[in-house]
Design an enzyme around this catalytic site. Sequence first.
Site, PDB file in Angstrom:
ATOM      1  N   ARG A   1      35.896  33.659  41.859  1.00 46.55           N
ATOM      2  CA  ARG A   1      36.581  32.431  41.519  1.00 46.55           C
ATOM      3  C   ARG A   1      37.023  31.648  42.878  1.00 46.55           C
ATOM      4  O   ARG A   1      36.742  30.541  42.981  1.00 46.55           O
ATOM      5  CB  ARG A   1      38.226  32.845  41.005  1.00 46.55           C
ATOM      6  CG  ARG A   1      38.411  32.981  39.472  1.00 46.55           C
ATOM      7  CD  ARG A   1      39.566  33.171  39.126  1.00 46.55           C
ATOM      8  NE  ARG A   1      40.006  34.452  39.738  1.00 46.55           N
ATOM      9  CZ  ARG A   1      40.842  35.366  39.456  1.00 46.55           C
ATOM     10  NH1 ARG A   1      41.513  35.194  38.146  1.00 46.55           N
ATOM     11  NH2 ARG A   1      41.070  36.355  39.765  1.00 46.55           N
TER      12      ARG A   1
ATOM     13  N   LYS B   1      39.378  52.718  25.582  1.00 45.95           N
ATOM     14  CA  LYS B   1      38.344  53.727  25.767  1.00 45.95           C
ATOM     15  C   LYS B   1      38.143  54.828  24.808  1.00 45.95           C
ATOM     16  O   LYS B   1      36.884  54.928  24.566  1.00 45.95           O
ATOM     17  CB  LYS B   1      38.838  54.578  27.117  1.00 45.95           C
ATOM     18  CG  LYS B   1      38.830  53.629  28.022  1.00 45.95           C
ATOM     19  CD  LYS B   1      39.855  54.243  29.313  1.00 45.95           C
ATOM     20  CE  LYS B   1      39.815  53.645  30.576  1.00 45.95           C
ATOM     21  NZ  LYS B   1      40.805  53.814  31.698  1.00 45.95           N
TER      22      LYS B   1
ATOM     23  N   ASP C   1      45.155  50.545  27.104  1.00 43.01           N
ATOM     24  CA  ASP C   1      43.946  50.818  27.810  1.00 43.01           C
ATOM     25  C   ASP C   1      43.164  52.077  27.465  1.00 43.01           C
ATOM     26  O   ASP C   1      41.840  52.153  27.153  1.00 43.01           O
ATOM     27  CB  ASP C   1      44.259  51.239  29.499  1.00 43.01           C
ATOM     28  CG  ASP C   1      42.917  51.753  30.276  1.00 43.01           C
ATOM     29  OD1 ASP C   1      42.504  50.879  30.648  1.00 43.01           O
ATOM     30  OD2 ASP C   1      42.972  52.904  30.389  1.00 43.01           O
TER      31      ASP C   1
HETATM   32  P1  NDP Z   1      39.508  42.665  40.213  1.00 42.60           P
HETATM   33  O1  NDP Z   1      40.561  41.816  39.377  1.00 42.60           O
HETATM   34  O2  NDP Z   1      39.783  43.232  41.355  1.00 42.60           O
HETATM   35  O3  NDP Z   1      38.080  41.793  40.381  1.00 42.60           O
HETATM   36  C1  NDP Z   1      37.749  40.638  39.607  1.00 42.60           C
HETATM   37  C2  NDP Z   1      36.959  39.820  40.255  1.00 42.60           C
HETATM   38  O4  NDP Z   1      36.357  39.070  39.165  1.00 42.60           O
HETATM   39  C3  NDP Z   1      37.408  39.052  41.295  1.00 42.60           C
HETATM   40  O5  NDP Z   1      36.482  38.915  42.421  1.00 42.60           O
HETATM   41  C4  NDP Z   1      37.302  37.553  40.877  1.00 42.60           C
HETATM   42  O6  NDP Z   1      37.042  36.809  41.654  1.00 42.60           O
HETATM   43  C5  NDP Z   1      36.432  37.691  39.964  1.00 42.60           C
HETATM   44  N1  NDP Z   1      36.496  36.569  38.647  1.00 42.60           N
HETATM   45  C6  NDP Z   1      37.812  36.574  38.041  1.00 42.60           C
HETATM   46  N2  NDP Z   1      37.643  35.646  37.186  1.00 42.60           N
HETATM   47  C7  NDP Z   1      36.465  35.225  37.626  1.00 42.60           C
HETATM   48  C8  NDP Z   1      35.596  33.774  36.899  1.00 42.60           C
HETATM   49  N3  NDP Z   1      36.069  32.999  35.915  1.00 42.60           N
HETATM   50  N4  NDP Z   1      34.314  33.659  37.440  1.00 42.60           N
HETATM   51  C9  NDP Z   1      33.862  34.341  38.584  1.00 42.60           C
HETATM   52  N5  NDP Z   1      34.470  35.376  39.168  1.00 42.60           N
HETATM   53  C10 NDP Z   1      35.538  35.839  38.492  1.00 42.60           C
HETATM   54  O7  NDP Z   1      38.817  43.786  39.220  1.00 42.60           O
HETATM   55  P2  NDP Z   1      38.267  45.091  39.116  1.00 42.60           P
HETATM   56  O8  NDP Z   1      37.399  45.122  40.036  1.00 42.60           O
HETATM   57  O9  NDP Z   1      39.613  45.998  39.316  1.00 42.60           O
HETATM   58  O10 NDP Z   1      37.688  45.521  37.789  1.00 42.60           O
HETATM   59  C11 NDP Z   1      36.544  44.872  37.413  1.00 42.60           C
HETATM   60  C12 NDP Z   1      36.131  45.548  36.024  1.00 42.60           C
HETATM   61  O11 NDP Z   1      35.933  47.011  36.310  1.00 42.60           O
HETATM   62  C13 NDP Z   1      37.179  45.555  34.852  1.00 42.60           C
HETATM   63  O12 NDP Z   1      36.589  45.278  33.603  1.00 42.60           O
HETATM   64  C14 NDP Z   1      37.929  46.716  34.900  1.00 42.60           C
HETATM   65  O13 NDP Z   1      38.237  47.174  33.896  1.00 42.60           O
HETATM   66  C15 NDP Z   1      36.821  47.753  35.512  1.00 42.60           C
HETATM   67  N6  NDP Z   1      37.170  48.803  35.894  1.00 42.60           N
HETATM   68  C16 NDP Z   1      38.027  48.918  37.014  1.00 42.60           C
HETATM   69  C17 NDP Z   1      38.514  50.121  37.854  1.00 42.60           C
HETATM   70  C18 NDP Z   1      39.172  50.065  38.828  1.00 42.60           C
HETATM   71  O14 NDP Z   1      39.677  51.012  39.418  1.00 42.60           O
HETATM   72  N7  NDP Z   1      39.669  48.953  39.461  1.00 42.60           N
HETATM   73  C19 NDP Z   1      38.051  51.354  36.818  1.00 42.60           C
HETATM   74  C20 NDP Z   1      37.255  51.258  35.994  1.00 42.60           C
HETATM   75  C21 NDP Z   1      36.981  50.001  35.345  1.00 42.60           C
HETATM   76  P3  NDP Z   1      38.314  36.472  43.037  1.00 42.60           P
HETATM   77  O15 NDP Z   1      38.188  37.575  43.836  1.00 42.60           O
HETATM   78  O16 NDP Z   1      37.758  35.215  43.538  1.00 42.60           O
HETATM   79  O17 NDP Z   1      39.559  36.115  42.579  1.00 42.60           O
HETATM   80  N1  HSE Z   2      44.426  51.298  34.494  1.00 44.88           N
HETATM   81  C1  HSE Z   2      43.333  52.383  34.428  1.00 44.88           C
HETATM   82  C2  HSE Z   2      44.247  53.645  34.752  1.00 44.88           C
HETATM   83  C3  HSE Z   2      42.135  52.101  35.458  1.00 44.88           C
HETATM   84  O1  HSE Z   2      45.167  53.842  35.171  1.00 44.88           O
HETATM   85  O2  HSE Z   2      43.266  54.689  34.574  1.00 44.88           O
HETATM   86  C4  HSE Z   2      41.239  52.626  34.903  1.00 44.88           C
HETATM   87  O3  HSE Z   2      40.417  52.118  33.769  1.00 44.88           O
END
Ligand code: NDP
Ligand code: HSE
Length: 443
Positions: free
Chosen positions: A48, A206, A202
């Site tokens: 973003r 899953k 959540d």
């Molecule tokens: P974050 O919120 O940390 O990161 C999201 C990223 O997407 C950011 O870099 C953001 O940009 C970018 N973004 C958001 N909106 C847009 C847009 N419209 N266009 C382009 N880029 C965009 O998410 P996570 O990394 O935590 O999670 C990512 C995925 O992984 C999710 O689906 C989550 O459910 C899944 N997941 C996450 C886990 C975790 O431990 N975090 C574990 C398992 C699954 P910017 O940085 O510029 O804001």
């Molecule tokens: N919010 C989630 C958890 C992250 O607590 O396990 C992984 O999906």
Amino acid sequence: MIEYRNLRVALLGAGSVGAQVAKLLLEHGDELAARVGASLELTGIAVRDVDGPRTADLPRHLLTTDAQSLILGADIVVELIGGIEPARTHVLQALNSGADVITANKALLATHGPELFDAAEQVGAQLYYEAAVAGAIPIIRPLRDSLAGDRVRRILGIVNGTTNFILDRMDRDGGSFQDALATATELGYAEADPTADIEGYDAAQKAAILASLAFHTTVPLEAVHRQGITAITGAEIESARRAGYVLKLLAICERLADPVTGQEGVSARVYPALVSRDHPLAAVHGANNAVFVEAEAAGSLMFYGAGAGGLETASAVLGDLVSAARRHVVGGPGVAESTHADLPVLPIGSITTRYQITLEVADEPGVLARIASLFSEHEVSVETLVQSVAQAGAPARGGARSTATLVIGTHAATDAALAATVAAVAESDVVDAVTSVLRVEGA
Ligand code: NDP
Ligand code: HSE
């Protein structure tokens, strides 16, 4: 030096997971190329805000806000934005352009899975999602490939780290749900808004993904019965401990017969359940995840590890990336999502399990017999009954009278029969309160 063919990889998102994926891809490029037989060129990272803070040092020139252009030039698209839109549009655009897609987005898969799998099948592309359930733990590939020749009967999953941390904390240190949630927030396990975790949303997403995959049946999110952990009390945890159980928020996916028609169906459900302290899931502490799979031929299998975390989840994403890239090198149509069984999803009333019910009752002659007959009338068989210290003169429905606490454990019964029993018991004039109704799982 070996000359490899080039595969263009577009990364959407550079947050907790995306930044770590980019870092690993850039740092381990040579090793990955040797494993795949092609070099994986990270062509860009859509975000973003290109000037936003990152958890890894990423080359500035790779960052862009133009996700669409990035997708159109890619062989493989890795979606790590999260949420429904614009992730759904981007994933569809990538699949329709023939690119394979890797996503960790459980919300998107649980709500739009069939649409995305159909789009992939139309063009012979692949949709990989190992990281969408239980973070770093390999569970999607084992269900899709390793157990493809077996029949999965049941899955019991601790698939949400935040709620496991909270329940584990309450079990180990005592204290209330609110105290444990405050600690989880302080330590960074719980989000600022923990609703999705503590209300079971959540875990339900899953469960929908796991049940669909395990039973070759589309299980919509709306069909997953869901109950969170916000009402769990310290007294319930203590009572569970005394009875040899621990409370866990479980995502349960089960193949079962409809108790009325006998027809085979599936159930997907999320609720806090009592698990014997001897069960392997009882040993899953802190924010860890585990998925316990019962298959007809393989027997019981347990998959355990980190269910979240940027680097840990990136490991699962990279595994999918290597699989997708190898398919590009070797060729072939890939494997479509299998929904051939198309079993009905049964309502919660159809499941059969054991229960533990806690009642405050009048401590008077004949009370036990009255309660026992209500259970028997509804065809729920009592297995254990523990009565604890009477409180002399505690106020009750009919005025001051002595009360006692009854903890009743049942044999297996349908949820419908149990619900009817509890409703009848709650109406009885010898019962002051039904203080807890919990299901017992894993037997
Ligand atoms: P974050 O919120 O940390 O990161 C999201 C990223 O997407 C950011 O870099 C953001 O940009 C970018 N973004 C958001 N909106 C847009 C847009 N419209 N266009 C382009 N880029 C965009 O998410 P996570 O990394 O935590 O999670 C990512 C995925 O992984 C999710 O689906 C989550 O459910 C899944 N997941 C996450 C886990 C975790 O431990 N975090 C574990 C398992 C699954 P910017 O940085 O510029 O804001
Ligand atoms: N919010 C989630 C958890 C992250 O607590 O396990 C992984 O999906």
